[in-house]
Motif scaffolding. Structure first.
Motif, PDB file in Angstrom:
ATOM      1  N   MET A   1      80.439   9.268 -40.935  1.00  0.00           N
ATOM      2  CA  MET A   1      79.060   9.189 -40.492  1.00  0.00           C
ATOM      3  C   MET A   1      78.811  10.217 -39.397  1.00  0.00           C
ATOM      4  N   ALA A   2      77.686  10.867 -39.458  1.00  0.00           N
ATOM      5  CA  ALA A   2      77.343  11.909 -38.497  1.00  0.00           C
ATOM      6  C   ALA A   2      77.059  11.316 -37.114  1.00  0.00           C
ATOM      7  N   SER A   3      77.421  12.066 -36.095  1.00  0.00           N
ATOM      8  CA  SER A   3      77.120  11.688 -34.713  1.00  0.00           C
ATOM      9  C   SER A   3      76.029  12.590 -34.179  1.00  0.00           C
ATOM     10  N   LEU A   4      75.198  12.044 -33.321  1.00  0.00           N
ATOM     11  CA  LEU A   4      74.223  12.855 -32.602  1.00  0.00           C
ATOM     12  C   LEU A   4      74.860  13.240 -31.280  1.00  0.00           C
ATOM     13  N   ARG A   5      74.990  14.533 -31.060  1.00  0.00           N
ATOM     14  CA  ARG A   5      75.777  15.026 -29.926  1.00  0.00           C
ATOM     15  C   ARG A   5      74.977  15.943 -29.024  1.00  0.00           C
ATOM     16  N   PHE A   6      75.261  15.808 -27.736  1.00  0.00           N
ATOM     17  CA  PHE A   6      74.893  16.837 -26.761  1.00  0.00           C
ATOM     18  C   PHE A   6      76.145  17.680 -26.581  1.00  0.00           C
ATOM     19  N   TYR A   7      75.981  18.962 -26.567  1.00  0.00           N
ATOM     20  CA  TYR A   7      77.074  19.893 -26.291  1.00  0.00           C
ATOM     21  C   TYR A   7      76.403  20.964 -25.463  1.00  0.00           C
ATOM     22  N   VAL A   8      76.575  20.891 -24.155  1.00  0.00           N
ATOM     23  CA  VAL A   8      75.752  21.698 -23.273  1.00  0.00           C
ATOM     24  C   VAL A   8      76.549  22.163 -22.061  1.00  0.00           C
ATOM     25  N   ALA A   9      76.212  23.343 -21.589  1.00  0.00           N
ATOM     26  CA  ALA A   9      76.793  23.863 -20.353  1.00  0.00           C
ATOM     27  C   ALA A   9      75.752  23.750 -19.251  1.00  0.00           C
ATOM     28  N   THR A  10      76.230  23.438 -18.071  1.00  0.00           N
ATOM     29  CA  THR A  10      75.346  23.333 -16.916  1.00  0.00           C
ATOM     30  C   THR A  10      76.043  23.934 -15.696  1.00  0.00           C
ATOM     31  N   SER A  11      75.241  24.468 -14.795  1.00  0.00           N
ATOM     32  CA  SER A  11      75.804  24.927 -13.526  1.00  0.00           C
ATOM     33  C   SER A  11      76.263  23.701 -12.747  1.00  0.00           C
ATOM     34  N   LEU A  12      77.066  23.906 -11.733  1.00  0.00           N
ATOM     35  CA  LEU A  12      77.537  22.767 -10.938  1.00  0.00           C
ATOM     36  C   LEU A  12      76.394  22.015 -10.264  1.00  0.00           C
ATOM     37  N   ASP A  13      75.271  22.702 -10.047  1.00  0.00           N
ATOM     38  CA  ASP A  13      74.134  22.028  -9.440  1.00  0.00           C
ATOM     39  C   ASP A  13      73.119  21.525 -10.474  1.00  0.00           C
ATOM     40  N   GLY A  14      73.531  21.437 -11.749  1.00  0.00           N
ATOM     41  CA  GLY A  14      72.750  20.719 -12.749  1.00  0.00           C
ATOM     42  C   GLY A  14      71.704  21.492 -13.524  1.00  0.00           C
ATOM     43  N   PHE A  15      71.802  22.818 -13.565  1.00  0.00           N
ATOM     44  CA  PHE A  15      70.810  23.611 -14.284  1.00  0.00           C
ATOM     45  C   PHE A  15      71.385  24.163 -15.586  1.00  0.00           C
ATOM     46  N   ILE A  16      70.583  24.091 -16.660  1.00  0.00           N
ATOM     47  CA  ILE A  16      71.022  24.622 -17.945  1.00  0.00           C
ATOM     48  C   ILE A  16      70.516  26.039 -18.186  1.00  0.00           C
ATOM     49  N   ALA A  17      69.570  26.468 -17.370  1.00  0.00           N
ATOM     50  CA  ALA A  17      69.020  27.825 -17.472  1.00  0.00           C
ATOM     51  C   ALA A  17      68.408  28.183 -16.129  1.00  0.00           C
ATOM     52  N   ASP A  18      68.184  29.484 -15.915  1.00  0.00           N
ATOM     53  CA  ASP A  18      67.528  29.881 -14.667  1.00  0.00           C
ATOM     54  C   ASP A  18      66.025  29.619 -14.779  1.00  0.00           C
ATOM     55  N   GLU A  19      65.269  30.024 -13.781  1.00  0.00           N
ATOM     56  CA  GLU A  19      63.828  29.726 -13.742  1.00  0.00           C
ATOM     57  C   GLU A  19      63.049  30.331 -14.907  1.00  0.00           C
ATOM     58  N   GLU A  20      63.549  31.415 -15.476  1.00  0.00           N
ATOM     59  CA  GLU A  20      62.884  32.067 -16.606  1.00  0.00           C
ATOM     60  C   GLU A  20      63.373  31.529 -17.948  1.00  0.00           C
ATOM     61  N   GLY A  21      64.307  30.594 -17.913  1.00  0.00           N
ATOM     62  CA  GLY A  21      64.854  30.038 -19.145  1.00  0.00           C
ATOM     63  C   GLY A  21      66.059  30.799 -19.658  1.00  0.00           C
ATOM     64  N   SER A  22      66.523  31.768 -18.905  1.00  0.00           N
ATOM     65  CA  SER A  22      67.650  32.597 -19.331  1.00  0.00           C
ATOM     66  C   SER A  22      68.986  31.902 -19.062  1.00  0.00           C
ATOM     67  N   ILE A  23      69.932  32.165 -19.964  1.00  0.00           N
ATOM     68  CA  ILE A  23      71.298  31.669 -19.770  1.00  0.00           C
ATOM     69  C   ILE A  23      72.261  32.842 -19.570  1.00  0.00           C
ATOM     70  N   GLU A  24      71.739  33.966 -19.150  1.00  0.00           N
ATOM     71  CA  GLU A  24      72.580  35.147 -18.917  1.00  0.00           C
ATOM     72  C   GLU A  24      73.675  34.885 -17.888  1.00  0.00           C
ATOM     73  N   TRP A  25      73.460  33.947 -16.989  1.00  0.00           N
ATOM     74  CA  TRP A  25      74.470  33.613 -15.980  1.00  0.00           C
ATOM     75  C   TRP A  25      75.752  33.091 -16.622  1.00  0.00           C
ATOM     76  N   MET A  26      75.670  32.665 -17.895  1.00  0.00           N
ATOM     77  CA  MET A  26      76.857  32.195 -18.600  1.00  0.00           C
ATOM     78  C   MET A  26      77.612  33.338 -19.273  1.00  0.00           C
ATOM     79  N   GLY A  27      77.099  34.545 -19.171  1.00  0.00           N
ATOM     80  CA  GLY A  27      77.699  35.708 -19.821  1.00  0.00           C
ATOM     81  C   GLY A  27      79.197  35.872 -19.619  1.00  0.00           C
ATOM     82  N   PRO A  28      79.718  35.692 -18.417  1.00  0.00           N
ATOM     83  CA  PRO A  28      81.160  35.860 -18.216  1.00  0.00           C
ATOM     84  C   PRO A  28      82.029  34.785 -18.872  1.00  0.00           C
TER      85      PRO A  28
END
Length: 175
Positions: A1-28
């Motif tokens: 049976m399929a599971s509904l999953r969250f699979y997400v990266a977040t900064s230590l202070d709880g942000f998934i993207a910067d103010e513009e919605g960019s995730i470029e900070w995850m580039g490295p």
């Protein structure tokens, strides 16, 4: 049976993207080092909000979810979309039902915060995998906004990587 999953990266202070919605900070940080390929192979469908879809569609050179069904929660017409993208205008519960009928593989709730929050509020989520990335953004788009109710989770594991990324895994108990 399929599971509904969250699979997400977040900064230590709880942000998934910067103010513009960019995730470029995850580039490295290379997601393949954290098991992304194995995870993605087990996904048959994705669910995302309109804003997340528009951001990915506008900025990606190549649609990253080719070969997967992608349900975009939107009350408005989407316009030109990549193959496999389906407008889901009847809410997250209907989108999850449609995705579950279309695939036996897992369903990935990609985002954003309102979409993830809706999935939790509706009691649809089975598993959360949160990758804490060793960076402090200070501001940006949060992982979640306001949940309707507090939710307890069941710890299911932790994995630390040499570059400082930490994966936390939680099961969501069903009522």
């Amino acid at each position: 049976m399929a599971s509904l999953r969250f699979y997400v990266a977040t900064s230590l202070d709880g942000f998934i993207a910067d103010e513009e919605g960019s995730i470029e900070w995850m580039g490295p940080y290379d997601a393949r080092l954290y098991g992304y390929d194995k995870f993605y192979d087990n996904v048959g469908a994705l669910i995302m909000g309109r804003r997340t879809f528009e951001l990915i569609h506008a900025t990606a050179d190549v649609w990253p979810y080719r070969g997967k069904l992608v349900y975009v929660l939107s009350s408005r017409k989407l316009g030109t979309v990549p193959e496999g993208v389906i407008a889901a205008s009847h809410g997250i519960r209907a989108a999850v039902k449609s995705a579950g009928e279309a695939t036996r593989k897992d369903i990935w709730v990609v985002g954003g915060a309102v979409t993830m929050q809706s999935a939790l509020d509706e009691g649809l989520v089975d598993l959360l995998e949160i990758f804490l990335v060793p960076i402090l953004l200070g501001r940006g788009l949060t992982l979640l906004n306001d949940l309707r109710q507090r939710q307890s989770l069941l710890f299911d594991g932790i994995e630390a990587f040499p570059d400082g990324v930490v994966k936390l895994r939680y099961l969501v108990p069903k009522a």
